[in-house]
Design a protein around this motif. Sequence first.
Motif, PDB file in Angstrom:
ATOM      1  N   LEU A 144      44.024  63.082  35.890  1.00 51.84           N
ATOM      2  CA  LEU A 144      44.725  61.850  35.499  1.00 51.84           C
ATOM      3  C   LEU A 144      45.195  61.932  34.048  1.00 51.84           C
ATOM      4  CD1 LEU A 144      42.497  59.250  37.346  1.00 51.84           C
ATOM      5  CD2 LEU A 144      44.823  59.967  37.965  1.00 51.84           C
ATOM      6  N   GLN A 145      44.386  62.514  33.188  1.00 46.63           N
ATOM      7  CA  GLN A 145      44.799  62.682  31.787  1.00 46.63           C
ATOM      8  C   GLN A 145      45.968  63.649  31.681  1.00 46.63           C
ATOM      9  OE1 GLN A 145      41.044  63.794  30.045  1.00 46.63           O
ATOM     10  NE2 GLN A 145      40.272  61.695  30.119  1.00 46.63           N
ATOM     11  N   ALA A 146      45.979  64.697  32.498  1.00 49.23           N
ATOM     12  CA  ALA A 146      47.086  65.668  32.483  1.00 49.23           C
ATOM     13  C   ALA A 146      48.401  65.006  32.883  1.00 49.23           C
ATOM     14  CB  ALA A 146      46.779  66.848  33.405  1.00 49.23           C
ATOM     15  N   LEU A 147      48.319  63.985  33.731  1.00 55.34           N
ATOM     16  CA  LEU A 147      49.516  63.238  34.150  1.00 55.34           C
ATOM     17  C   LEU A 147      49.868  62.127  33.168  1.00 55.34           C
ATOM     18  CD1 LEU A 147      48.805  62.809  37.955  1.00 55.34           C
ATOM     19  CD2 LEU A 147      50.563  64.255  36.899  1.00 55.34           C
ATOM     20  N   ASN A 148      49.041  61.968  32.143  1.00 54.68           N
ATOM     21  CA  ASN A 148      49.190  60.844  31.216  1.00 54.68           C
ATOM     22  C   ASN A 148      49.196  59.523  32.000  1.00 54.68           C
ATOM     23  OD1 ASN A 148      49.323  59.807  28.633  1.00 54.68           O
ATOM     24  ND2 ASN A 148      51.556  59.736  28.636  1.00 54.68           N
ATOM     25  N   ALA A 149      48.342  59.472  33.013  1.00 59.87           N
ATOM     26  CA  ALA A 149      48.278  58.326  33.914  1.00 59.87           C
ATOM     27  C   ALA A 149      47.561  57.149  33.260  1.00 59.87           C
ATOM     28  CB  ALA A 149      47.542  58.710  35.195  1.00 59.87           C
ATOM     29  N   ASP A 150      47.991  55.960  33.609  1.00 57.36           N
ATOM     30  CA  ASP A 150      47.300  54.741  33.219  1.00 57.36           C
ATOM     31  C   ASP A 150      46.193  54.540  34.248  1.00 57.36           C
ATOM     32  OD1 ASP A 150      46.553  52.315  32.175  1.00 57.36           O
ATOM     33  OD2 ASP A 150      48.525  51.379  32.371  1.00 57.36           O
ATOM     34  N   TYR A 151      44.946  54.697  33.821  1.00 54.07           N
ATOM     35  CA  TYR A 151      43.849  54.555  34.776  1.00 54.07           C
ATOM     36  C   TYR A 151      42.655  53.859  34.155  1.00 54.07           C
ATOM     37  CZ  TYR A 151      41.097  58.625  33.023  1.00 54.07           C
ATOM     38  OH  TYR A 151      40.353  59.497  32.280  1.00 54.07           O
ATOM     39  N   LYS A 152      41.892  53.222  35.037  1.00 55.07           N
ATOM     40  CA  LYS A 152      40.669  52.532  34.650  1.00 55.07           C
ATOM     41  C   LYS A 152      39.557  53.016  35.563  1.00 55.07           C
ATOM     42  CE  LYS A 152      42.829  49.708  31.838  1.00 55.07           C
ATOM     43  NZ  LYS A 152      43.255  50.378  30.661  1.00 55.07           N
ATOM     44  N   VAL A 153      38.386  53.243  34.998  1.00 58.95           N
ATOM     45  CA  VAL A 153      37.213  53.579  35.793  1.00 58.95           C
ATOM     46  C   VAL A 153      36.597  52.275  36.283  1.00 58.95           C
ATOM     47  CG1 VAL A 153      34.915  54.633  35.777  1.00 58.95           C
ATOM     48  CG2 VAL A 153      36.803  55.710  34.507  1.00 58.95           C
ATOM     49  N   VAL A 154      36.324  52.220  37.573  1.00 57.68           N
ATOM     50  CA  VAL A 154      35.742  51.031  38.186  1.00 57.68           C
ATOM     51  C   VAL A 154      34.321  51.362  38.626  1.00 57.68           C
ATOM     52  CG1 VAL A 154      35.913  49.353  40.064  1.00 57.68           C
ATOM     53  CG2 VAL A 154      37.991  50.180  38.923  1.00 57.68           C
ATOM     54  N   SER A 155      33.369  50.641  38.058  1.00 56.94           N
ATOM     55  CA  SER A 155      31.959  50.840  38.363  1.00 56.94           C
ATOM     56  C   SER A 155      31.388  49.582  38.995  1.00 56.94           C
ATOM     57  CB  SER A 155      31.191  51.160  37.067  1.00 56.94           C
ATOM     58  OG  SER A 155      31.726  52.294  36.441  1.00 56.94           O
ATOM     59  N   GLY A 156      30.118  49.671  39.348  1.00 56.55           N
ATOM     60  CA  GLY A 156      29.415  48.529  39.919  1.00 56.55           C
ATOM     61  C   GLY A 156      29.249  48.683  41.414  1.00 56.55           C
ATOM     62  N   LEU A 157      28.431  47.813  41.969  1.00 60.55           N
ATOM     63  CA  LEU A 157      28.170  47.842  43.404  1.00 60.55           C
ATOM     64  C   LEU A 157      28.625  46.551  44.047  1.00 60.55           C
ATOM     65  CD1 LEU A 157      24.562  49.376  43.390  1.00 60.55           C
ATOM     66  CD2 LEU A 157      26.734  50.565  43.756  1.00 60.55           C
ATOM     67  N   GLY A 158      29.089  46.642  45.282  1.00 63.51           N
ATOM     68  CA  GLY A 158      29.422  45.461  46.066  1.00 63.51           C
ATOM     69  C   GLY A 158      30.441  44.557  45.400  1.00 63.51           C
ATOM     70  N   ALA A 159      30.098  43.272  45.336  1.00 61.72           N
ATOM     71  CA  ALA A 159      31.007  42.259  44.782  1.00 61.72           C
ATOM     72  C   ALA A 159      31.349  42.546  43.324  1.00 61.72           C
ATOM     73  CB  ALA A 159      30.389  40.870  44.922  1.00 61.72           C
ATOM     74  N   GLU A 160      30.413  43.099  42.572  1.00 60.03           N
ATOM     75  CA  GLU A 160      30.684  43.431  41.165  1.00 60.03           C
ATOM     76  C   GLU A 160      31.768  44.502  41.069  1.00 60.03           C
ATOM     77  OE1 GLU A 160      28.447  45.200  37.179  1.00 60.03           O
ATOM     78  OE2 GLU A 160      27.470  45.390  39.131  1.00 60.03           O
ATOM     79  N   ARG A 161      31.707  45.503  41.935  1.00 58.05           N
ATOM     80  CA  ARG A 161      32.708  46.579  41.941  1.00 58.05           C
ATOM     81  C   ARG A 161      34.073  45.991  42.289  1.00 58.05           C
ATOM     82  NH1 ARG A 161      31.186  51.805  42.121  1.00 58.05           N
ATOM     83  NH2 ARG A 161      32.607  53.444  42.761  1.00 58.05           N
ATOM     84  N   HIS A 162      34.115  45.133  43.311  1.00 59.99           N
ATOM     85  CA  HIS A 162      35.370  44.485  43.693  1.00 59.99           C
ATOM     86  C   HIS A 162      35.934  43.659  42.548  1.00 59.99           C
ATOM     87  CE1 HIS A 162      34.079  44.752  48.181  1.00 59.99           C
ATOM     88  NE2 HIS A 162      34.687  45.853  47.783  1.00 59.99           N
ATOM     89  N   ALA A 163      35.083  42.877  41.893  1.00 60.44           N
ATOM     90  CA  ALA A 163      35.534  42.043  40.779  1.00 60.44           C
ATOM     91  C   ALA A 163      36.048  42.911  39.627  1.00 60.44           C
ATOM     92  CB  ALA A 163      34.398  41.133  40.304  1.00 60.44           C
ATOM     93  N   ASN A 164      35.407  44.036  39.377  1.00 56.81           N
ATOM     94  CA  ASN A 164      35.856  44.922  38.306  1.00 56.81           C
ATOM     95  C   ASN A 164      37.221  45.527  38.620  1.00 56.81           C
ATOM     96  OD1 ASN A 164      33.538  44.394  36.840  1.00 56.81           O
ATOM     97  ND2 ASN A 164      32.469  46.219  37.551  1.00 56.81           N
ATOM     98  N   ALA A 165      37.451  45.844  39.884  1.00 56.02           N
ATOM     99  CA  ALA A 165      38.763  46.388  40.284  1.00 56.02           C
ATOM    100  C   ALA A 165      39.845  45.324  40.157  1.00 56.02           C
ATOM    101  CB  ALA A 165      38.700  46.923  41.711  1.00 56.02           C
ATOM    102  N   VAL A 166      39.564  44.125  40.640  1.00 48.97           N
ATOM    103  CA  VAL A 166      40.530  43.023  40.532  1.00 48.97           C
ATOM    104  C   VAL A 166      40.807  42.734  39.058  1.00 48.97           C
ATOM    105  CG1 VAL A 166      40.852  40.540  40.921  1.00 48.97           C
ATOM    106  CG2 VAL A 166      40.037  42.012  42.783  1.00 48.97           C
ATOM    107  N   GLY A 167      39.766  42.736  38.245  1.00 44.58           N
ATOM    108  CA  GLY A 167      39.950  42.508  36.813  1.00 44.58           C
ATOM    109  C   GLY A 167      40.838  43.549  36.167  1.00 44.58           C
ATOM    110  N   ALA A 168      40.663  44.813  36.550  1.00 40.17           N
ATOM    111  CA  ALA A 168      41.489  45.890  35.991  1.00 40.17           C
ATOM    112  C   ALA A 168      42.949  45.719  36.405  1.00 40.17           C
ATOM    113  CB  ALA A 168      40.962  47.250  36.453  1.00 40.17           C
ATOM    114  N   ILE A 169      43.180  45.366  37.666  1.00 45.20           N
ATOM    115  CA  ILE A 169      44.549  45.163  38.136  1.00 45.20           C
ATOM    116  C   ILE A 169      45.169  43.943  37.474  1.00 45.20           C
ATOM    117  CG2 ILE A 169      45.973  44.563  40.148  1.00 45.20           C
ATOM    118  CD1 ILE A 169      44.013  46.289  41.829  1.00 45.20           C
ATOM    119  N   ASP A 170      44.441  42.840  37.428  1.00 45.61           N
ATOM    120  CA  ASP A 170      44.969  41.619  36.816  1.00 45.61           C
ATOM    121  C   ASP A 170      45.305  41.841  35.340  1.00 45.61           C
ATOM    122  OD1 ASP A 170      44.761  40.331  39.244  1.00 45.61           O
ATOM    123  OD2 ASP A 170      43.010  39.125  38.676  1.00 45.61           O
TER     124      ASP A 170
END
Length: 179
Positions: A144-170
């Motif tokens: 992803l760094q080689a592509l100079n991609a805009d990326y976020k690492v999403v951690s957590g389990l279950g609902a926390e992981r989902h909320a972290n992904a939604v937060g990154a997208i939002d």
Amino acid sequence: MDKNIVKIAVVGPESTGKSTMATYLAEHYHTIWVPEYAREYCENLNREYTWQDELNMFYGQLELEEKLIPRANKLLICDTTFITIKIWSDHLFGRSPQEVLDELADHPYDLYLLLDIDMPWQDDPLRDFPDLREHFMAIWHRELQALNADYKVVSGLGAERHANAVGAIDQWLQSAAEK
């Protein structure tokens, strides 16, 4: 391809919940998701992977995404991308198909969600490397760094992981809207 569609790629090593996350995000954002073509392809494979299989999966993933993008509602959620073909080819064969390398820069995603390896491993007949998750996580960062991609690492389990992904997208959508 519709330039008004934001493409979100859900990527990461094996057993990090990519398909579950893609399904959740598509439902959350009232859109569709592009499944991982390689999963269906490999379910019907009763032999070792070949170089041609990698090419077939590459073309299949591209075709599936192109077919589904017109049905997207502002966002297209992609359960992995063909970068996976590069990573697997490099690992299994020591090199990547030129077709894949040629397309990498010309087939970007607006945001990549790199799912962390903090989830417990779940056995699946199509998963091969439970002891190499850290190795593949480092490779994903490097690719992803080689592509100079805009990326976020999403951690957590279950609902926390989902909320972290939604937060990154939002957060990404808010930042893009302010530009």
